[in-house]
Design a protein around this motif. Structure first.
Motif, PDB file in Angstrom:
ATOM      1  N   GLY A 327       0.830  -1.216   0.000  1.00  0.00           N
ATOM      2  CA  GLY A 327       0.000   0.000   0.000  1.00  0.00           C
ATOM      3  C   GLY A 327       0.854   1.252   0.000  1.00  0.00           C
ATOM      4  N   SER A 328       1.869   1.273   0.858  1.00  0.00           N
ATOM      5  CA  SER A 328       2.741   2.455   0.927  1.00  0.00           C
ATOM      6  C   SER A 328       3.496   2.636  -0.390  1.00  0.00           C
ATOM      7  CB  SER A 328       3.747   2.320   2.074  1.00  0.00           C
ATOM      8  OG  SER A 328       3.042   2.156   3.273  1.00  0.00           O
ATOM      9  N   ASP A 329       4.012   1.530  -0.924  1.00  0.00           N
ATOM     10  CA  ASP A 329       4.732   1.607  -2.204  1.00  0.00           C
ATOM     11  C   ASP A 329       3.840   2.094  -3.344  1.00  0.00           C
ATOM     12  OD1 ASP A 329       6.921   0.708  -0.910  1.00  0.00           O
ATOM     13  OD2 ASP A 329       6.900  -1.335  -1.746  1.00  0.00           O
ATOM     14  N   GLU A 330       2.557   1.753  -3.249  1.00  0.00           N
ATOM     15  CA  GLU A 330       1.635   2.179  -4.313  1.00  0.00           C
ATOM     16  C   GLU A 330       1.261   3.646  -4.198  1.00  0.00           C
ATOM     17  OE1 GLU A 330      -1.400  -0.879  -3.444  1.00  0.00           O
ATOM     18  OE2 GLU A 330      -1.328  -1.429  -5.560  1.00  0.00           O
ATOM     19  N   GLY A 331       1.635   4.265  -3.062  1.00  0.00           N
ATOM     20  CA  GLY A 331       1.353   5.687  -2.895  1.00  0.00           C
ATOM     21  C   GLY A 331       0.143   5.994  -2.031  1.00  0.00           C
ATOM     22  N   ALA A 332      -0.430   4.976  -1.393  1.00  0.00           N
ATOM     23  CA  ALA A 332      -1.526   5.242  -0.459  1.00  0.00           C
ATOM     24  C   ALA A 332      -0.934   5.829   0.824  1.00  0.00           C
ATOM     25  CB  ALA A 332      -2.285   3.962  -0.167  1.00  0.00           C
ATOM     26  N   ARG A 333      -1.767   6.546   1.579  1.00  0.00           N
ATOM     27  CA  ARG A 333      -1.279   7.238   2.784  1.00  0.00           C
ATOM     28  C   ARG A 333      -1.723   6.448   4.023  1.00  0.00           C
ATOM     29  NH1 ARG A 333      -3.664  11.675   5.271  1.00  0.00           N
ATOM     30  NH2 ARG A 333      -5.149  11.776   3.548  1.00  0.00           N
ATOM     31  N   LEU A 334      -0.736   5.976   4.785  1.00  0.00           N
ATOM     32  CA  LEU A 334      -1.028   5.199   5.990  1.00  0.00           C
ATOM     33  C   LEU A 334      -1.497   6.145   7.086  1.00  0.00           C
ATOM     34  CD1 LEU A 334      -0.881   2.375   7.360  1.00  0.00           C
ATOM     35  CD2 LEU A 334       1.450   2.966   8.058  1.00  0.00           C
ATOM     36  N   LEU A 335      -2.758   5.983   7.521  1.00  0.00           N
ATOM     37  CA  LEU A 335      -3.292   6.886   8.552  1.00  0.00           C
ATOM     38  C   LEU A 335      -2.995   6.377   9.951  1.00  0.00           C
ATOM     39  CD1 LEU A 335      -6.897   7.800   7.306  1.00  0.00           C
ATOM     40  CD2 LEU A 335      -4.806   9.137   7.085  1.00  0.00           C
ATOM     41  N   THR A 336      -3.070   5.077  10.111  1.00  0.00           N
ATOM     42  CA  THR A 336      -2.814   4.506  11.438  1.00  0.00           C
ATOM     43  C   THR A 336      -2.499   3.024  11.293  1.00  0.00           C
ATOM     44  OG1 THR A 336      -3.699   4.242  13.679  1.00  0.00           O
ATOM     45  CG2 THR A 336      -5.267   3.966  11.885  1.00  0.00           C
ATOM     46  N   GLY A 337      -1.833   2.480  12.308  1.00  0.00           N
ATOM     47  CA  GLY A 337      -1.524   1.040  12.309  1.00  0.00           C
ATOM     48  C   GLY A 337      -0.347   0.726  11.407  1.00  0.00           C
ATOM     49  N   GLY A 338      -0.475  -0.374  10.675  1.00  0.00           N
ATOM     50  CA  GLY A 338       0.566  -0.733   9.728  1.00  0.00           C
ATOM     51  C   GLY A 338       1.755  -1.419  10.344  1.00  0.00           C
ATOM     52  N   GLU A 339       1.560  -2.000  11.532  1.00  0.00           N
ATOM     53  CA  GLU A 339       2.708  -2.719  12.102  1.00  0.00           C
ATOM     54  C   GLU A 339       2.268  -3.861  13.006  1.00  0.00           C
ATOM     55  OE1 GLU A 339       4.874   0.237  14.246  1.00  0.00           O
ATOM     56  OE2 GLU A 339       3.313   0.436  15.749  1.00  0.00           O
TER      57      GLU A 339
END
Ligand code: UN1
Length: 479
Positions: A327-339
């Motif tokens: 998602g990050s590589d595709e250019g989406a913006r991580l709002l929360t979480g992701g770990e």
């Protein structure tokens, strides 16, 4: 016991505790189970359906008595939180009462004949031995959706539960026997898809395969079942969206999104892994969702204040985490979480922080592929037409939802969303057992489980003509 004498362990996704040790079976055990089921079919099909239903009523009652114990075991073996584990067992109770009643219905049709002194009717007949391949995410509910209708219709069963939840499936089968299910009618085999599952799918004496699993497995099962012309019932993936229109009750929409995206840690086929928001409410929705989601408490399902349990195993955790990178590589913006969550005791289990991406484009992989974890993608749209087309712009078609106060928009969505299930002013999860459950497009192959529709998976129609005229009457020829 397994001829191979190999075993495997079931461990808790929350803390690694051993739940039990089970025989890893092979082709020989499958063949034996199928032979037993085939033999039992000869007598089970002749047990009057109301009597089959009575055994199922007893089973429903036993499930009610065992609900607390099964719920507790589920929080340990599968990991979902207590309220949801109770719901899983309740879903099994509900379908069992519903289907036990079918023992006194199983309606066929009678119709007039085009010829005098002739009687026409159709009846449902059992198909034979059913092979049920079930997933770990609804470890009691899904086996019951498959086995209970199969049994009331007069079929016998070989069940292969997911290797992540063998203790629950074993208990489920024990309780069926406690309820009075005759020996041989229900059989369980433990093992992986590539050997045990594959043998079932190819076995000439299994007439129906019912699978809930991934699209990938579904395609393999359908192909492998072709040689023996099996009836193959498939319940596959989803990439379900909640549409939030500008006139929606936002409090309600936030509740619906949090519940549908993060309940069961997103591990439902029906989970809301996309949120399609009208541009007028998009920013507010982002803020409100992040606020709510960051307060969710992660922990073992058996602790009362836990809101988000673990995901099923290490491989799932890694897959979910890899989608954050995608998602990050595709250019989406991580709002929360992701770990991966590792503080304190969480490090002993497989916990992933509830994850929200914003600025997601409909074609991105995180908006197209099933992640099966606590990750959802926010997509901004201008109007209802765009919302519906984005919602439909995926290969799956399981569940769908719209939050709106506009009755015209609601009815258009009900008509135009390409999915087996549509919710209005509710999230994408929470199907009840007396309506058909399943999806369009790549979610399946045209069948449904639950409700009356399940009977079509587990029976064959037989049309019967009785000529009581005493003479030869030729259909389509004689008057
Ligand atoms: C699934 O995820 O495979 O509607 C089943 C629901 C549940 C069933 C989900 N009653 O979310």
């Amino acid at each position: 016991m397994a001829a191979t004498a190999e075993t495997f362990e079931s461990t808790s996704p929350a803390d690694g505790e051993t739940i039990g040790v089970f025989p890893r079976m092979g082709v020989d055990e499958v063949d034996r189970a199928v032979a037993t089921a085939k033999e039992a079919f000869a007598s089970w099909r002749l047990v009057p359906a109301p009597k089959r239903g009575e055994i199922l009523y007893r089973f429903a009652h036993i499930l009610e008595q065992e609900k607390a114990a099964l719920t507790d075991l589920m929080t340990h073996e599968m990991g979902k939180v207590r309220a949801e584990a109770g719901g899983d067992v309740q879903e099994a109770i509900d379908i069992t009462y519903y289907m036990a009643g079918e023992g006194r219905r199983l309606f066929g049709q009678t119709t007039p004949s085009e010829l005098p002194d002739k009687w026409n009717m159709s009846i449902r007949t059992p198909v034979g031995v059913v092979g049920a391949i079930t997933p770990w995410n609804f470890p009691i509910a899904i086996p019951s959706w498959k086995l209970i209708p199969a049994l009331v219709c007069g079929n016998t069963v070989v069940l292969k539960p997911a290797t992540d939840t063998p203790a629950l499936a074993t208990r489920f089968v024990e309780l069926l026997h406690e309820a009075g299910m005759p020996d041989g009618v229900v059989n369980i085999v433990h093992g992986g898809g590539s050997d045990v599952g594959d043998r079932m799918v190819r076995h000439p004496d299994i007439r129906v395969i019912t699978l809930t699993g991934s699209r990938e497995t579904g395609v393999k099962v359908l192909a492998a079942g072709a040689d023996t012309l099996k009836h193959v019932h498939l319940e596959l993936g989803g990439k379900n969206a909640i549409i939030v229109m500008n006139d929606a009750d936002l409090d309600l929409a936030v509740d619906g999104i949090v519940w549908s995206a993060f309940g069961t840690s997103g591990q439902r086929c029906t989970a809301a892994s996309r949120v399609i928001a009208h541009e007028k409410v998009y920013d507010t929705l982002q803020t409100r969702l992040v606020e709510r989601v960051e307060k969710l408490r992660l922990g073992p399902g058996w602790e009362d204040d836990t809101e988000i349990g673990p995901v099923i195993n290490r491989a799932a955790l890694e897959k979910i985490d890899s989608y954050t990178k995608i998602g990050s590589d595709e250019g989406a913006r991580l709002l929360t979480g992701g770990e991966i969550a590792t503080e304190g005791d969480l490090a002993r289990g497989h916990f992933y922080r509830p994850t929200i991406f914003a600025d997601v484009e409909p074609g991105m992989r995180i908006a197209q592929e099933e992640i099966f974890g606590p990750t959802t993608a926010l997509i901004k749209v201008r109007d209802l037409d765009e919302a519906i087309s984005v919602s439909n712009g995926i290969k799956f078609g399981l569940s769908s939802s719209i939050f709106t106060r506009d009755v015209n928009a609601a009815f258009r969505a009900m008509r135009d969303l390409e999915a087996g299930i549509t919710y209005v002013n509710a999230g994408t999860i929470g199907a009840e057992v007396h309506l058909p459950f399943g999806g369009t497009k790549d979610t399946g192959n045209g069948h449904r489980e639950a409700g009356q529709a399940a009977l079509d998976v587990f029976t064959e129609w037989k049309s019967i003509y009785v000529d009581y005229s005493g003479k030869l009457q030729r259909a389509q020829i004689d008057d």
